[in-house]
Design an enzyme around this catalytic site. Structure first.
Site, PDB file in Angstrom:
ATOM      1  CG  ASP A 193      -0.305  11.102  -4.668  1.00 62.17           C
ATOM      2  OD1 ASP A 193      -0.634  10.002  -5.120  1.00 62.17           O
ATOM      3  OD2 ASP A 193      -0.241  11.350  -3.444  1.00 62.17           O
ATOM      4  CG  HIS A 267       0.661   7.365  -3.493  1.00 63.69           C
ATOM      5  ND1 HIS A 267      -0.661   7.527  -3.822  1.00 63.69           N
ATOM      6  CD2 HIS A 267       0.672   6.759  -2.286  1.00 63.69           C
ATOM      7  CE1 HIS A 267      -1.427   7.045  -2.838  1.00 63.69           C
ATOM      8  NE2 HIS A 267      -0.636   6.558  -1.903  1.00 63.69           N
ATOM      9  CD  GLU A 331      -2.677   4.808   0.828  1.00 61.50           C
ATOM     10  OE1 GLU A 331      -3.776   4.595   1.346  1.00 61.50           O
ATOM     11  OE2 GLU A 331      -2.449   5.797   0.095  1.00 61.50           O
TER      12      GLU A 331
HETATM   13  C1  ACM Z   1      -1.771   8.506   3.598  1.00 58.53           C
HETATM   14  O1  ACM Z   1      -2.823   9.021   4.017  1.00 58.53           O
HETATM   15  N1  ACM Z   1      -1.809   7.657   2.584  1.00 58.53           N
HETATM   16  C2  ACM Z   1      -0.502   8.791   4.205  1.00 58.53           C
END
Ligand code: ACM
Ligand code: ZN
Length: 765
Positions: A193, A267, A331
C-alpha cells in the site's frame, strides 16, 4: 439443504449440554444421551490420504495441553476416533458421529471435511484444553451426537492489511490458526500500500529496502489534527520469501488458502518511492506515505511498469499457490494520467475514450498475464469501471451494487460491503471506543448479514462465492489492537459464511459466544468485551409524547443496573426493566451484571433532552448524513462530538434554513446548536444565525440575529456550540437561518473553496 433436527436446550455449566456451543452453528445436529471419554492413549484410525495425516498432526497439536496421547493406527483397526471416507460428500462437508463406542468423522478424500469435523470435535471439548499454563486435569468427554454439516459458501475469508502497519509473522500465524477454528478458508493478505511494501521481491530489492519503512506516522485520525501531527517513530517490516512460504504452509495445514494482494494501479506510493521510474512524473521524488489518504501518485501504464509488475507477479505466483491473485484496482485517482504525455498518447493509440477506460485496459493486461500463469484475478469493484476483464472476480466493497452488477455479467463475486464487512469500523458506541476508521458495525449487524442480495435471481446469486471480513490497518498498530477489532466479530462473520440462514439465530449465537470467550481468553486473544457492556439509545416516542432510553447488552442472562447522573453503578443500583423516560439532560450510566457480579465496565451515555428533542423539521438543503445519523438526527437527543462525523449532518450550501415544529405551543427563550471545525473535511463553523418564531408556520417574527465569531485558532477538530438567547416568546414553529463558513481561509486545506458546515443537535429551551 440441511436442516437442524433438534433445537438445542441452553448451555449449562458442565455436563453434555455445555458441549454444544459450536461456532459456526452446524447445519444439522442431533443429540442423544450418553458420551464417550477419550482414553489416555487415544487411537485414531487414518485413511491413506496425506491430508488425513495432516489432520492427525493438527489434532495432536491441539491436544498438547491434555494428558491424552494420540496414536495413529491404520484404517480398519479398532480406534477411539476414526477418520472415514465417503466420496459422495461434497468438498468441505463432513459428518461427525459420536456415541458410546467412539467418534467417527467422515469426509471425502480431499480431507477438508476431516479438518472441519476435528474443529467441531475440539469445540465439544472443554475450552480449558487451551490453557497452556497447566496440563488439563479433567476428562475429555464427547457427548453422543450426529452432526451433518457443510458450508453455505465456498469463499469464507478474512483480510489482514499489513500495508499500513506491519504486523509480525507470529500474529499472522495466530490469526490464521484462529480463522481455522471457525472453519474459514481464505486468508486475504493485503501486502502492499502507500504506507508500506511488505513482501520481499528478489528482483526488486528496493521494494523492501526503501518501501518497507517510513520515519514517522500521523497521530490520531487523518482528519483530526490541523496541521497533522506525527509520532516520529520509525515503522518498518516485511516478510522474507522464506517467511511467506512458512505462512502459506501453515495456512495450508489448516485448509486455508492465502490470497495475496498486490495493489495496482493506485495505492502505489511505497513502490514508487522505491522505483520512481514506474510513475508518470519522472524526476519527482516519491515517499512512503506517513499519513492515510488516497494519493494521486499511481503506476504509469508503460512498458517498464508492466515488466516490473509481471516480474513481481511471477515471484508472487511462485510463492502463493492460490488460484486467485488479488490485484487491488480500488481508489486510483486519474490526475497523473490526465497530465501524462505517455498516458494520453496510449489512450489515443488504443482508442480509449477516457482514463476509466485506461484503468480497465491496465487491468485487462494484468489479467492476461495472471491468466498465463494459470491463475485468475480478484479486484475491488472499481475494476467494473470501463469494462470488466473477462475472467475477473469482483470484491464488492462500496456497497453491494458492484457485486450485483458483476454477478449479472456472470462474474464471480465476493461480497464485502463496508457497512457489513469492514472491521476497521467502530463496533460499539464510538465515544467510548479506541479510535477506528469510521462507521458503526456492531456484532449483531455483522451477524445479520446475508451476502445473497434479493435483487438477484437464484442463477445470478450462484455467482456470489462468499464473503469476508476486511480488517484495514490504518489505525491498528499492534497485534492486540488487531485482535480487538477482529474478535468477536470474526465469529459472527464465520457463521454468516458457513451456516444456512434457517439455522442462524443471534440469541443462540450470543449464548454460544458467551462460552467461547473463555476459549478466546485461553488462546490469548484480546477480544473486544463490549458483549458484556451496556449500550444506551434514546428515541422520541410520538405516541406517548416522551423521550425514552433503551438499555441493551448482547450478553444473555445478564441484568442491567443503571444510575442517572451518577457514575457509581453497583449490583444494587436500579434494575433496568423497561425504557427510562427522560425529561431533561441526563447522563445514563449502566453496567451488566450476572449473579451479582459486574460483567464489564460501567458505560456513560449523555442525552440532551429539551423542547426540540424529537421534533420534526423541514430544511431547505438536504444534508449528508454521518454514520450514526438519519435525517432526524438534529433532534435525536445525542450531541455530535468533535472526534468524528458520526452524529453530524453536513450541509453543502452557504445558507440553509430549517423550520422545526414544536410538539406543542410553548414559551421559548433560547436556541442552541453546534457546528464543527475540521479543515481537512472542508468543514468550517456557522458564521451567522437568525432565529425566528411563528405560531402558524407561515408568519415568522425574528427574535435573535447574530454574527458568530470564534476568537482562537484551533489545531484539532472542535465542536463550536452556540446559544442565542432572547426575551421569552410563545411559539409553535422555530426557524433557524444559518450562514456557513464561506471560503476556506488562506493557508488552509482547499483554500478559497467554499466550505461546508456540519450541524448537530438543535436544542430549544
Ligand atoms: C477499499 O476499501 N479501498 C477496498
Ligand atoms: Zn503516465
Amino acid at each position: 439443504m440441511a436442516t437442524a433436527s433438534l433445537v438445542l436446550s441452553s448451555c449449562t455449566e458442565g455436563g453434555a449440554d455445555a458441549a454444544f456451543c459450536v461456532i459456526p452453528m452446524p447445519n444439522s445436529l442431533t443429540a442423544a444421551s450418553g458420551s464417550y471419554v477419550l482414553p489416555g492413549e487415544t487411537a485414531v484410525s487414518l485413511p491413506e490420504e496425506e491430508n488425513a495425516q495432516k489432520v492427525f498432526r493438527y489434532l495432536e497439536d491441539a491436544l498438547q495441553n491434555t494428558p491424552i496421547a494420540l496414536k495413529a493406527v491404520p484404517q480398519g483397526t479398532e480406534a477411539d476416533i476414526r477418520l472415514a471416507t465417503d466420496s459422495t460428500l461434497a468438498d468441505e462437508a463432513y459428518r461427525l458421529e459420536a456415541d458410546r463406542e467412539g467418534v467417527c468423522i467422515t469426509s471425502n478424500a480431499s480431507g477438508a471435511g476431516w479438518f472441519y469435523g476435528v474443529q467441531t470435535l475440539l469445540q465439544l471439548l472443554p475450552p480449558d484444553i487451551y490453557d497452556s499454563s497447566q496440563t488439563f486435569a479433567g476428562t475429555l468427554e464427547i457427548p453422543t451426537v450426529r452432526i451433518v454439516d457443510a458450508p453455505r459458501f465456498p469463499h469464507r475469508g478474512a483480510m489482514m492489511d499489513v500495508g499500513r502497519n506491519f504486523l509480525p509473522k507470529e500474529e499472522v500465524l495466530k490469526f490464521i490458526d484462529l480463522m481455522a477454528s471457525y472453519k474459514m478458508n481464505v486468508f486475504h493478505f493485503h501486502l502492499t500500500d502507500d504506507q508500506g511494501w511488505r513482501i520481499e521481491i528478489k528482483k526488486y530489492p528496493r521494494l523492501t529496502e526503501v518501501g518497507s519503512h517510513r520515519p514517522r506516522t500521523q497521530i490520531g485520525h487523518s482528519d483530526y489534527y490541523y496541521p497533522r501531527r506525527y509520532d516520529n517513530k520509525e515503522q518498518r517490516g516485511y516478510y522474507t520469501q522464506d517467511e511467506i512460504r512458512e505462512i502459506v504452509r501453515y495456512a495450508a495445514d489448516r485448509f486455508i488458502t492465502v490470497v495475496p494482494e498486490i495493489e495496482m494501479p493506485g495505492h502505489a506510493s511505497a513502490a514508487l518511492a522505491s522505483y520512481p521510474e514506474l510513475s508518470c512524473g519522472l524526476g519527482k521524488t516519491y515517499v512512503v506515505r506517513d499519513y492515510f489518504d488516497v494519493f494521486d501518485e499511481v503506476y504509469c501504464p508503460k512498458e517498464n511498469t508492466f515488466r516490473f509488475l509481471e516480474d513481481v507477479l511471477t515471484e508472487v505466483t511462485d510463492l502463493f499457490p492460490s488460484h486467485y491473485i488479488h490485484i487491488g484496482g480500488d481508489e486510483c485517482p486519474k490526475k497523473a494520467w490526465k497530465k501524462c504525455a505517455h498516458c494520453q498518447a496510449l489512450m489515443k493509440r488504443e482508442g480509449l475514450p477516457d482514463e476509466e477506460a485506461l484503468q480497465s485496459w491496465f487491468i485487462h493486461r494484468i489479467e492476461q498475464f495472471v491468466n498465463s500463469r494459470g491463475r485468475d484475478i480478484i479486484g475491488w469493484d472499481e475494476i467494473l469501471q470501463g469494462g470488466l476483464a473477462p475472467n475477473a472476480t469482483v470484491m464488492s466493497w462500496r456497497g453491494e451494487e458492484g457485486g450485483i452488477e458483476a454477478a449479472r455479467q456472470k462474474h464471480r463475486v465476493i461480497m464485502t460491503p463496508g457497512v457489513r464487512c469492514y472491521f476497521d469500523f467502530y463496533q460499539s458506541v464510538p465515544e467510548e471506543e479506541p479510535m477506528a476508521m469510521r462507521g458503526f458495525l456492531p456484532l449483531d449487524t455483522v451477524y445479520a448479514y446475508d451476502p445473497l442480495p434479493a435483487a438477484l435471481t437464484p442463477e445470478e446469486q450462484a455467482y456470489i462465492i462468499g464473503t469476508q471480513a476486511n480488517i484495514w490497518g490504518e489505525y491498528i498498530q499492534t497485534p492486540e489492537h488487531f485482535e480487538y477489532m477482529a474478535f468477536p466479530r470474526l465469529l459472527a462473520m464465520a457463521e454468516v459464511q458457513w451456516t444456512q440462514p434457517e439455522q442462524k439465530d443471534f440469541k443462540d449465537f450470543a449464548r454460544r459466544l458467551d462460552k467461547e470467550f473463555r476459549r478466546l481468553d485461553l488462546r490469548g486473544v484480546n477480544a473486544c468485551r463490549n458483549f458484556y457492556e451496556v449500550d444506551a439509545s434514546g428515541a422520541w416516542k410520538e405516541k406517548d409524547g416522551i423521550y425514552e432510553v433503551d438499555l441493551h447488552t448482547f450478553c444473555p442472562d445478564a441484568e442491567i443496573r443503571y444510575a442517572l447522573n451518577d457514575s457509581v453503578v453497583t449490583a444494587t443500583s436500579p434494575l433496568y426493566e423497561s425504557p427510562i423516560a427522560l425529561t431533561e439532560d441526563a447522563v445514563v450510566y449502566a453496567a451488566a451484571y450476572r449473579d451479582g457480579k459486574p460483567l464489564g465496565q460501567v458505560k456513560p451515555t449523555a442525552f440532551a433532552v429539551n423542547a426540540a428533542t424529537g421534533c420534526t423539521y423541514s430544511y431547505s438543503e438536504t444534508p449528508d448524513l454521518g454514520d450514526l445519523c438519519d435525517i432526524h438526527s438534529l433532534t435525536d437527543g445525542r450531541q455530535g462530538q468533535a472526534r468524528d462525523h458520526h452524529r453530524w449532518l453536513t450541509f453543502h450550501r452557504d445558507t440553509m434554513q430549517l423550520v422545526l415544529k414544536l410538539h406543542r405551543p410553548g414559551k421559548v427563550s433560547k436556541v442552541s446548536f453546534a457546528s464543527l471545525w475540521r479543515p481537512w473535511n472542508t468543514l468550517w463553523p456557522v458564521r451567522a444565525a437568525r432565529i425566528s418564531v411563528s405560531m402558524n408556520g407561515e408568519h415568522f417574527v425574528s427574535v435573535a440575529d447574530s454574527l458568530l465569531t470564534y476568537d482562537f485558532t484551533p489545531t484539532e477538530a472542535v465542536r463550536f456550540p452556540v446559544s442565542l438567547c432572547f426575551p421569552e416568546v410563545e411559539a409553535t414553529f422555530v426557524r433557524l437561518e444559518l450562514v456557513g463558513g464561506g471560503p476556506c481561509p488562506k493557508g488552509y486545506y482547499n483554500e478559497g473553496k467554499n466550505s461546508d458546515f456540519a450541524l448537530d443537535e438543535i436544542e430549544i429551551y
